[in-house]
Design a protein around this motif. Structure first.
Motif, PDB file in Angstrom:
ATOM      1  N   GLY A 228      27.973  30.197  48.793  1.00  0.00           N
ATOM      2  CA  GLY A 228      26.566  29.880  48.591  1.00  0.00           C
ATOM      3  C   GLY A 228      26.265  29.847  47.103  1.00  0.00           C
ATOM      4  N   VAL A 229      25.717  28.728  46.619  1.00  0.00           N
ATOM      5  CA  VAL A 229      25.443  28.596  45.193  1.00  0.00           C
ATOM      6  C   VAL A 229      23.940  28.560  44.943  1.00  0.00           C
ATOM      7  CG1 VAL A 229      27.611  27.422  44.689  1.00  0.00           C
ATOM      8  CG2 VAL A 229      25.620  26.061  45.283  1.00  0.00           C
ATOM      9  N   GLY A 230      23.532  29.092  43.800  1.00  0.00           N
ATOM     10  CA  GLY A 230      22.128  29.124  43.414  1.00  0.00           C
ATOM     11  C   GLY A 230      21.789  30.465  42.801  1.00  0.00           C
ATOM     12  N   SER A 231      20.974  30.429  41.761  1.00  0.00           N
ATOM     13  CA  SER A 231      20.648  31.655  41.035  1.00  0.00           C
ATOM     14  C   SER A 231      19.705  32.566  41.817  1.00  0.00           C
ATOM     15  CB  SER A 231      20.004  31.296  39.692  1.00  0.00           C
ATOM     16  OG  SER A 231      18.768  30.622  39.898  1.00  0.00           O
ATOM     17  N   GLY A 232      18.971  31.983  42.800  1.00  0.00           N
ATOM     18  CA  GLY A 232      17.984  32.779  43.514  1.00  0.00           C
ATOM     19  C   GLY A 232      16.667  32.884  42.767  1.00  0.00           C
ATOM     20  N   GLN A 233      16.602  32.316  41.556  1.00  0.00           N
ATOM     21  CA  GLN A 233      15.379  32.323  40.751  1.00  0.00           C
ATOM     22  C   GLN A 233      14.695  30.951  40.840  1.00  0.00           C
ATOM     23  OE1 GLN A 233      14.534  35.233  39.263  1.00  0.00           O
ATOM     24  NE2 GLN A 233      16.423  36.059  40.172  1.00  0.00           N
ATOM     25  N   LYS A 259      23.200  34.911  55.890  1.00  0.00           N
ATOM     26  CA  LYS A 259      23.589  35.422  57.214  1.00  0.00           C
ATOM     27  C   LYS A 259      24.483  34.418  57.936  1.00  0.00           C
ATOM     28  CE  LYS A 259      21.637  37.324  61.477  1.00  0.00           C
ATOM     29  NZ  LYS A 259      20.392  37.647  62.213  1.00  0.00           N
ATOM     30  N   LEU A 260      24.101  33.137  57.918  1.00  0.00           N
ATOM     31  CA  LEU A 260      24.886  32.106  58.586  1.00  0.00           C
ATOM     32  C   LEU A 260      26.252  31.943  57.929  1.00  0.00           C
ATOM     33  CD1 LEU A 260      25.281  29.738  60.554  1.00  0.00           C
ATOM     34  CD2 LEU A 260      24.150  28.272  58.855  1.00  0.00           C
ATOM     35  N   LEU A 261      26.282  31.889  56.607  1.00  0.00           N
ATOM     36  CA  LEU A 261      27.545  31.686  55.898  1.00  0.00           C
ATOM     37  C   LEU A 261      28.482  32.887  56.096  1.00  0.00           C
ATOM     38  CD1 LEU A 261      26.277  30.043  52.584  1.00  0.00           C
ATOM     39  CD2 LEU A 261      27.211  28.926  54.612  1.00  0.00           C
ATOM     40  N   SER A 262      27.904  34.077  56.155  1.00  0.00           N
ATOM     41  CA  SER A 262      28.720  35.264  56.421  1.00  0.00           C
ATOM     42  C   SER A 262      29.292  35.217  57.836  1.00  0.00           C
ATOM     43  CB  SER A 262      27.883  36.539  56.254  1.00  0.00           C
ATOM     44  OG  SER A 262      27.468  36.689  54.920  1.00  0.00           O
ATOM     45  N   TYR A 263      28.484  34.762  58.804  1.00  0.00           N
ATOM     46  CA  TYR A 263      28.946  34.658  60.188  1.00  0.00           C
ATOM     47  C   TYR A 263      30.120  33.681  60.301  1.00  0.00           C
ATOM     48  CZ  TYR A 263      29.121  33.412  65.105  1.00  0.00           C
ATOM     49  OH  TYR A 263      29.569  33.167  66.386  1.00  0.00           O
ATOM     50  N   ILE A 264      30.005  32.528  59.651  1.00  0.00           N
ATOM     51  CA  ILE A 264      31.080  31.526  59.696  1.00  0.00           C
ATOM     52  C   ILE A 264      32.369  32.115  59.128  1.00  0.00           C
ATOM     53  CG2 ILE A 264      31.858  29.313  58.766  1.00  0.00           C
ATOM     54  CD1 ILE A 264      28.906  28.408  58.791  1.00  0.00           C
ATOM     55  N   TYR A 272      32.863  35.271  52.745  1.00  0.00           N
ATOM     56  CA  TYR A 272      31.693  34.630  52.163  1.00  0.00           C
ATOM     57  C   TYR A 272      31.523  35.090  50.721  1.00  0.00           C
ATOM     58  CZ  TYR A 272      26.787  33.749  51.026  1.00  0.00           C
ATOM     59  OH  TYR A 272      25.631  33.365  50.397  1.00  0.00           O
ATOM     60  N   PHE A 273      31.226  34.116  49.834  1.00  0.00           N
ATOM     61  CA  PHE A 273      31.015  34.406  48.416  1.00  0.00           C
ATOM     62  C   PHE A 273      29.643  33.889  47.993  1.00  0.00           C
ATOM     63  CE2 PHE A 273      35.549  33.703  49.083  1.00  0.00           C
ATOM     64  CZ  PHE A 273      36.128  34.810  48.483  1.00  0.00           C
ATOM     65  N   ARG A 274      29.044  34.594  47.053  1.00  0.00           N
ATOM     66  CA  ARG A 274      27.760  34.161  46.482  1.00  0.00           C
ATOM     67  C   ARG A 274      27.966  33.887  45.001  1.00  0.00           C
ATOM     68  NH1 ARG A 274      23.386  32.123  45.717  1.00  0.00           N
ATOM     69  NH2 ARG A 274      21.346  32.898  46.406  1.00  0.00           N
ATOM     70  N   ALA A 275      27.624  32.652  44.585  1.00  0.00           N
ATOM     71  CA  ALA A 275      27.797  32.255  43.185  1.00  0.00           C
ATOM     72  C   ALA A 275      26.425  32.003  42.576  1.00  0.00           C
ATOM     73  CB  ALA A 275      28.661  31.008  43.087  1.00  0.00           C
ATOM     74  N   ARG A 276      26.007  32.847  41.637  1.00  0.00           N
ATOM     75  CA  ARG A 276      24.690  32.708  41.010  1.00  0.00           C
ATOM     76  C   ARG A 276      24.755  32.021  39.649  1.00  0.00           C
ATOM     77  NH1 ARG A 276      24.749  37.178  44.112  1.00  0.00           N
ATOM     78  NH2 ARG A 276      22.943  37.514  45.482  1.00  0.00           N
ATOM     79  N   LEU A 281      31.145  31.141  40.111  1.00  0.00           N
ATOM     80  CA  LEU A 281      31.775  30.098  40.930  1.00  0.00           C
ATOM     81  C   LEU A 281      33.230  29.899  40.519  1.00  0.00           C
ATOM     82  CD1 LEU A 281      31.387  28.023  43.157  1.00  0.00           C
ATOM     83  CD2 LEU A 281      30.652  26.376  41.420  1.00  0.00           C
ATOM     84  N   GLU A 282      33.503  29.906  39.228  1.00  0.00           N
ATOM     85  CA  GLU A 282      34.887  29.766  38.757  1.00  0.00           C
ATOM     86  C   GLU A 282      35.753  30.928  39.238  1.00  0.00           C
ATOM     87  OE1 GLU A 282      34.254  29.527  34.581  1.00  0.00           O
ATOM     88  OE2 GLU A 282      34.116  27.331  34.563  1.00  0.00           O
ATOM     89  N   SER A 283      35.209  32.138  39.187  1.00  0.00           N
ATOM     90  CA  SER A 283      35.983  33.310  39.613  1.00  0.00           C
ATOM     91  C   SER A 283      36.236  33.279  41.120  1.00  0.00           C
ATOM     92  CB  SER A 283      35.269  34.599  39.211  1.00  0.00           C
ATOM     93  OG  SER A 283      34.055  34.744  39.922  1.00  0.00           O
ATOM     94  N   ILE A 284      35.305  32.722  41.899  1.00  0.00           N
ATOM     95  CA  ILE A 284      35.484  32.619  43.353  1.00  0.00           C
ATOM     96  C   ILE A 284      36.650  31.684  43.675  1.00  0.00           C
ATOM     97  CG2 ILE A 284      34.451  31.678  45.467  1.00  0.00           C
ATOM     98  CD1 ILE A 284      31.725  32.720  44.321  1.00  0.00           C
ATOM     99  N   TYR A 285      36.662  30.519  43.052  1.00  0.00           N
ATOM    100  CA  TYR A 285      37.769  29.589  43.281  1.00  0.00           C
ATOM    101  C   TYR A 285      39.091  30.185  42.782  1.00  0.00           C
ATOM    102  CZ  TYR A 285      35.376  25.418  45.040  1.00  0.00           C
ATOM    103  OH  TYR A 285      34.706  24.517  45.831  1.00  0.00           O
ATOM    104  N   GLY A 286      39.027  30.928  41.684  1.00  0.00           N
ATOM    105  CA  GLY A 286      40.234  31.592  41.184  1.00  0.00           C
ATOM    106  C   GLY A 286      40.738  32.637  42.167  1.00  0.00           C
ATOM    107  N   TYR A 287      39.817  33.360  42.784  1.00  0.00           N
ATOM    108  CA  TYR A 287      40.193  34.370  43.780  1.00  0.00           C
ATOM    109  C   TYR A 287      40.833  33.715  45.001  1.00  0.00           C
ATOM    110  CZ  TYR A 287      39.735  38.104  47.236  1.00  0.00           C
ATOM    111  OH  TYR A 287      39.999  39.043  48.202  1.00  0.00           O
ATOM    112  N   ILE A 288      40.236  32.630  45.475  1.00  0.00           N
ATOM    113  CA  ILE A 288      40.806  31.918  46.628  1.00  0.00           C
ATOM    114  C   ILE A 288      42.179  31.364  46.277  1.00  0.00           C
ATOM    115  CG2 ILE A 288      40.511  29.944  48.174  1.00  0.00           C
ATOM    116  CD1 ILE A 288      37.475  30.319  47.890  1.00  0.00           C
ATOM    117  N   ASP A 289      42.314  30.866  45.056  1.00  0.00           N
ATOM    118  CA  ASP A 289      43.605  30.331  44.599  1.00  0.00           C
ATOM    119  C   ASP A 289      44.682  31.404  44.638  1.00  0.00           C
ATOM    120  OD1 ASP A 289      45.346  28.365  43.454  1.00  0.00           O
ATOM    121  OD2 ASP A 289      45.064  29.310  41.503  1.00  0.00           O
TER     122      ASP A 289
END
Length: 334
Positions: A228-233, A259-264, A272-276, A281-289
């Motif tokens: 999920g991407v977005g700063s939330g602001q 909630k939906l993304l966590s369920y999937i 599920y990852f949250r990128a603000r 976002l770069e660290s999330i893709y690095g972690y998956i890699d």
């Protein structure tokens, strides 16, 4: 690999002996000079032209012997060429990148916007997956396959670079995007199959339930990583298209259905990852890699080509040449 990098010695500790022949040559040269008898003449004009090519070549004879001895030492060190070959067997992973193209992806809380950052981070990820097959699914109000699974990373990179908002009817059909990705992976014989699904909103379009699509992914052994991407602001977000890829913007606080993304992710044994921001976002893709490692088996076949005979034969040739010259054309008479 260059020829020099393939060259090696079995007994390299013999190579320091190469200094011995030159040292013996200079020691012998010094002894001969100490034994020379000088002849005083009132003028050297009368013998200036008496020294011919034989006289000039004769002092070089010992150098042939020095070179021959050096070549013998190199031959003793047993030079050889390493012609080893590697056989790489890789069990790749099938990956479907599933990207949200809804207009909210044009929000400016990521610079220059969410979509451009998501595209670039995904391109970097693709470039690191050398042995995997990768496909691309995009969605907004509906979903379609931009590229089926392929090992041609240049094609995936080009398709990612070309993605633009407005390609598809607007909306956020998370269920349709996930179902389309599952359909592309369900018949794959590969043991490891994953989907990376990125969105910045809530499911509000499409004919497929995200929950049902998650259950299908689980049934076919497909692991789903949701982002999920977005700063939330509050941020500037496209609201109305002006044509030519331009939009009017208005301040909006977007929401992500955590909630939906966590369920999937949980249903499919993913995460599920949250990128603000861009760094997250770069660290999330690095972690998956790092998490989804391709199994690579390397078998090395050792093969060498001996080179000592070349040095030995050339050394014998120089030694024979020195002997022939010494007792024929360059022979001296006491």
């Amino acid at each position: 690999m260059s020829w020099w990098n393939q060259f090696e010695f079995v007994f390299p500790w013999l190579l320091p002996l190469l200094v011995v022949p030159p040292l013996l040559y200079f020691w012998q040269l010094r002894r001969e000079r100490e034994r020379e008898v000088s002849l005083r003449l009132p003028s050297t004009r009368s013998i200036r032209d008496m020294k011919g090519w034989r006289g000039m070549a004769r002092p070089a004879l010992p150098l042939l012997r020095v070179a021959a001895l050096c070549l013998f030492i190199v031959a003793l060190a047993r030079p050889r060429l390493d012609l080893s070959e590697e056989s790489v067997t890789a069990e790749g992973i099938d990956i479907i990148l599933t990207l949200d193209l809804s207009t909210s992806m044009g929000a400016t809380d990521f610079m220059p916007n969410r979509l451009e950052v998501a595209k670039q981070v995904a391109r970097d990820f693709v470039s690191r997956r050398e042995f995997d097959r990768i496909g691309l699914v995009v969605y907004a109000g509906e979903a379609y396959t931009k590229s089926p699974l392929t090992v041609d990373k240049a094609i995936i990179d080009r398709f990612l670079a070309e993605l633009q908002m407005g390609e598809i009817t607007d909306g956020t059909a998370i269920g349709s995007g996930l179902a389309t990705a599952v359909n592309r992976l369900k018949d794959s014989p590969t043991a490891s199959k994953i989907i990376i699904l990125l969105t910045d909103g809530e499911n509000n379009a499409g004919y497929h339930s995200p929950e049902l699509a998650a259950e299908l992914a689980k049934e076919f052994g497909i692991r789903v990583y949701t982002i999920g991407v977005g700063s939330g602001q509050e941020t500037l977000m496209p609201s109305s298209p002006l044509g030519g890829g331009r939009y009017t913007f208005k301040p909006t606080r977007g929401t992500v259905d955590d909630k939906l993304l966590s369920y999937i992710a949980e249903t499919t044994n993913g995460r599920y990852f949250r990128a603000r921001d861009t760094e997250e976002l770069e660290s999330i893709y690095g972690y998956i890699d790092e998490l989804e490692k391709t199994e690579i088996e390397t078998t090395v076949f050792k093969r060498y080509e001996e080179q000592f005979a070349r040095f030995l034969l050339f050394g014998l040739f120089l030694l024979l040449l020195e002997t022939v010259l010494r007792y024929t054309v360059l022979k001296t008479v006491p």
